[in-house]
Design an enzyme around this catalytic site. Structure first.
Site, PDB file in Angstrom:
ATOM      1  N   SER A   9      59.607  67.875  13.063  1.00 12.12           N
ATOM      2  CA  SER A   9      59.317  66.649  12.317  1.00 12.12           C
ATOM      3  C   SER A   9      60.366  65.605  12.639  1.00 12.12           C
ATOM      4  CB  SER A   9      59.334  66.916  10.812  1.00 12.12           C
ATOM      5  OG  SER A   9      59.430  65.677  10.127  1.00 12.12           O
ATOM      6  N   HIS A  34      55.668  66.293  15.061  1.00 13.32           N
ATOM      7  CA  HIS A  34      55.116  66.100  13.721  1.00 13.32           C
ATOM      8  C   HIS A  34      55.613  64.750  13.213  1.00 13.32           C
ATOM      9  CE1 HIS A  34      53.587  67.540   9.796  1.00 13.32           C
ATOM     10  NE2 HIS A  34      54.648  66.943   9.279  1.00 13.32           N
ATOM     11  N   ASP A  36      55.574  62.054  10.307  1.00 11.65           N
ATOM     12  CA  ASP A  36      55.326  61.922   8.870  1.00 11.65           C
ATOM     13  C   ASP A  36      55.097  60.464   8.493  1.00 11.65           C
ATOM     14  OD1 ASP A  36      55.579  64.628   7.713  1.00 11.65           O
ATOM     15  OD2 ASP A  36      57.585  64.547   8.594  1.00 11.65           O
ATOM     16  N   MET A  38      54.326  57.915   5.561  1.00  2.00           N
ATOM     17  CA  MET A  38      54.400  57.821   4.085  1.00  2.00           C
ATOM     18  C   MET A  38      54.222  56.370   3.663  1.00  2.00           C
ATOM     19  SD  MET A  38      57.626  60.287   3.268  1.00  2.00           S
ATOM     20  CE  MET A  38      57.956  61.774   4.222  1.00  2.00           C
ATOM     21  N   HIS A  75      51.015  63.489  10.043  1.00  2.00           N
ATOM     22  CA  HIS A  75      50.869  63.996   8.678  1.00  2.00           C
ATOM     23  C   HIS A  75      50.771  62.792   7.761  1.00  2.00           C
ATOM     24  CE1 HIS A  75      52.897  66.407   5.175  1.00  2.00           C
ATOM     25  NE2 HIS A  75      51.644  66.091   4.918  1.00  2.00           N
ATOM     26  N   MET A  77      50.684  61.086   4.681  1.00  2.00           N
ATOM     27  CA  MET A  77      50.977  61.129   3.242  1.00  2.00           C
ATOM     28  C   MET A  77      50.708  59.742   2.670  1.00  2.00           C
ATOM     29  SD  MET A  77      54.332  63.542   3.479  1.00  2.00           S
ATOM     30  CE  MET A  77      54.550  63.168   5.219  1.00  2.00           C
ATOM     31  N   MET A 168      51.676  72.854   2.389  1.00  2.00           N
ATOM     32  CA  MET A 168      53.013  72.308   2.139  1.00  2.00           C
ATOM     33  C   MET A 168      53.878  73.351   1.441  1.00  2.00           C
ATOM     34  SD  MET A 168      53.169  69.340   3.463  1.00  2.00           S
ATOM     35  CE  MET A 168      54.839  68.972   2.884  1.00  2.00           C
ATOM     36  N   ASP A 202      54.935  73.367   6.349  1.00  2.00           N
ATOM     37  CA  ASP A 202      55.790  72.181   6.467  1.00  2.00           C
ATOM     38  C   ASP A 202      56.679  72.091   5.236  1.00  2.00           C
ATOM     39  OD1 ASP A 202      56.885  69.673   6.887  1.00  2.00           O
ATOM     40  OD2 ASP A 202      55.003  68.576   6.621  1.00  2.00           O
ATOM     41  N   GLY A 204      61.175  72.871   4.572  1.00  2.00           N
ATOM     42  CA  GLY A 204      62.181  73.912   4.375  1.00  2.00           C
ATOM     43  C   GLY A 204      62.141  75.036   5.391  1.00  2.00           C
TER      44      GLY A 204
END
Ligand code: DX5
Ligand code: ZN
Length: 246
Positions: A9, A34, A36, A38, A75, A77, A168, A202, A204
């Site tokens: 990511s 990846h 992200d 948002m 991804h 969001m 997630m 996805d 941690g």
């Protein structure tokens, strides 16, 4: 199970040097990037939009095959996933992964099939993403039960079936959060039902948590801070791959 796909990511990359960070990450053994996205509404954070994706695309070779190296795994969001499908296709997105929760609560006026009601059915959105020439993914947050995904995964028409499901393992919004092992039963349930499905996890993920995720059946591994904050990112990418392939 399908092959291991390692998708760092770029949320934890140096945003002032994104092009080089992305091409370096592929050279270091990553399969996908990846990305992200948002919007400050669906999640309480902002990242970047189509112009940035288009610029980084020019630093990374396009994948030559479905699910190939260099796939941009976006991804999304965002609260209005159907509204941005065409824009992200133009920017160079290969896999458009929307959130189930956003799709069913969407209020966007624009609708792929001119529907006048405010909801987008996940099936309709997957069909629209495929029509635009992208792979489709569907993501769920920790609070959402896994069985909401069965309707699309069992769709008879392949145009309405997603190419990937994303479970997630943190609350979406920020990198560097603690892995939620509580989400792994969802991965197990999906793997038992769909032996060939690409199942992405996805949040941690890193050397300390990958074994649990791989044992549960995940094959698409996102890792942000574990890759970009490591002294040797290539070694972390290799370790993640070995854990999935063993
Ligand atoms: C969180 C994002 C993740 C994030 C993961 O909302 O979806 O992709 O970058 O970061 P790490 O791997 O640091 O948990
Ligand atoms: Zn993500």
């Amino acid at each position: 199970a399908p092959k291991a796909i390692i998708a760092p990511s770029i949320l934890s990359a140096d945003f002032a040097d994104l092009g080089a960070e992305c091409s370096r990450t592929i050279q270091r053994g990553a399969d996908w990037l990846h990305v992200d996205i948002m919007d400050g509404h669906f999640v309480p954070n902002l990242t970047f939009g189509p112009p940035v994706v288009a610029k980084i695309r020019s630093h990374v070779d396009r994948p030559t095959e479905k699910h190939g190296r260099g796939t941009f795994d976006c991804h999304m969001m965002i609260a209005e996933p159907k509204k941005w499908v065409k824009e992200f296709k133009k920017a160079g997105c290969d896999l458009y992964c929307f959130h189930y929760e956003a799709a069913i609560n969407s209020t966007a006026a624009e609708s792929p099939e001119g529907r006048s009601d405010s909801k987008t059915s996940p099936r309709e959105l997957i069909r629209f993403i495929h029509e635009q020439g992208m792979l489709a993914g569907i993501a769920i947050k920790p609070a959402t039960p896994v069985d909401v995904l069965y309707d699309v995964l069992d769709a008879e028409d392949p145009a309405e079936r997603p190419d990937m499901a994303l479970i997630m393992t943190v609350e979406p919004g920020f990198g560097g959060q603690k892995f939620m092992a509580s989400e792994l039963p969802k991965v197990q349930a999906l793997r038992a039902r769909y032996p060939e499905l690409n199942i992405e996890v996805d949040g941690g993920l890193g050397p300390g948590t990958i074994d649990q995720a791989a044992d549960a059946g995940a094959n698409v591994i996102v890792a942000g801070s574990a890759v970009f904050c490591a002294p040797d990112p290539a070694a972390v990418i290799a370790l993640l791959r070995e854990a999935v392939e063993k």
